[in-house]
Design a protein around this motif. Sequence first.
Motif, PDB file in Angstrom:
ATOM      1  N   SER A  88      -2.063   1.876  -1.899  1.00 55.09           N
ATOM      2  CA  SER A  88      -2.005   0.081  -0.444  1.00 55.09           C
ATOM      3  C   SER A  88      -3.872  -0.639  -0.420  1.00 55.09           C
ATOM      4  N   ARG A  89      -3.726  -1.944   0.192  1.00 53.24           N
ATOM      5  CA  ARG A  89      -4.891  -2.190   0.069  1.00 53.24           C
ATOM      6  C   ARG A  89      -6.281  -1.368   0.393  1.00 53.24           C
ATOM      7  N   ARG A  90      -5.711  -0.969   1.075  1.00 48.44           N
ATOM      8  CA  ARG A  90      -6.750   0.267   1.881  1.00 48.44           C
ATOM      9  C   ARG A  90      -6.058   1.885   1.601  1.00 48.44           C
ATOM     10  N   ARG A 131      -6.556  -1.043  -3.645  1.00 52.41           N
ATOM     11  CA  ARG A 131      -6.314  -1.800  -4.237  1.00 52.41           C
ATOM     12  C   ARG A 131      -7.453  -3.451  -4.353  1.00 52.41           C
ATOM     13  N   THR A 132      -7.733  -3.679  -2.889  1.00 52.94           N
ATOM     14  CA  THR A 132      -8.686  -5.040  -3.248  1.00 52.94           C
ATOM     15  C   THR A 132     -10.477  -4.321  -3.580  1.00 52.94           C
ATOM     16  N   GLN A 192     -11.943   0.188  -6.563  1.00 51.21           N
ATOM     17  CA  GLN A 192     -10.484  -0.280  -6.349  1.00 51.21           C
ATOM     18  C   GLN A 192      -9.676   0.415  -7.847  1.00 51.21           C
TER      19      GLN A 192
END
Length: 173
Positions: free
Chosen positions: A42-44, A28-29, A35
């Motif tokens: 999740s972020r990663r 997500r980041t 992305q």
Amino acid sequence: MAPRLDLIVRNTDRVISMVPGQTLIAGRTAQCDLQLDEPSVSRRHCSITYTDSGILQIKDLDSANGTFVNERQVKEATARPGDLVRLGAAIIEIPFLGRLLCVADFYDALTSARAYRDAMTADEAIRMIEKGAGHHFDPAVAAALVRLSERGELNVDAMPSQIMDMLSVKAVP
């Protein structure tokens, strides 16, 4: 070496091209290579590696909602063309053409002479593809190639279109 592989992010206009040896981190980041703007990601979330041998390796990075290959939750898995990889609600697809080209490219690589080895015969290459059906290659595509070979109808220059005809797949204009 394997050809370039395109991955499609469903419900978007995004196509991600991967080259052999490349690894992407999906999450997500903004620091992620891929992305995905989806709250359930999740972020990663996971890593996606396209190996030099043409294998797509998926590894979950301890995501909150899991990584799935064809709706089977995985920590680590091998994906092949035609599989769906789901990260939360985001779906990454390996399109059919990739399934077809995977078999055709492998056949071509085996039956072409290299500086370090002689070319295999067509029959040897067909048997290797047959052994890899369902594991490395789409079973329907591999079976179509085998049927064409058994009938003596395999035309290497027209192989992708012959297999598409046998599977009743229509080319997109």
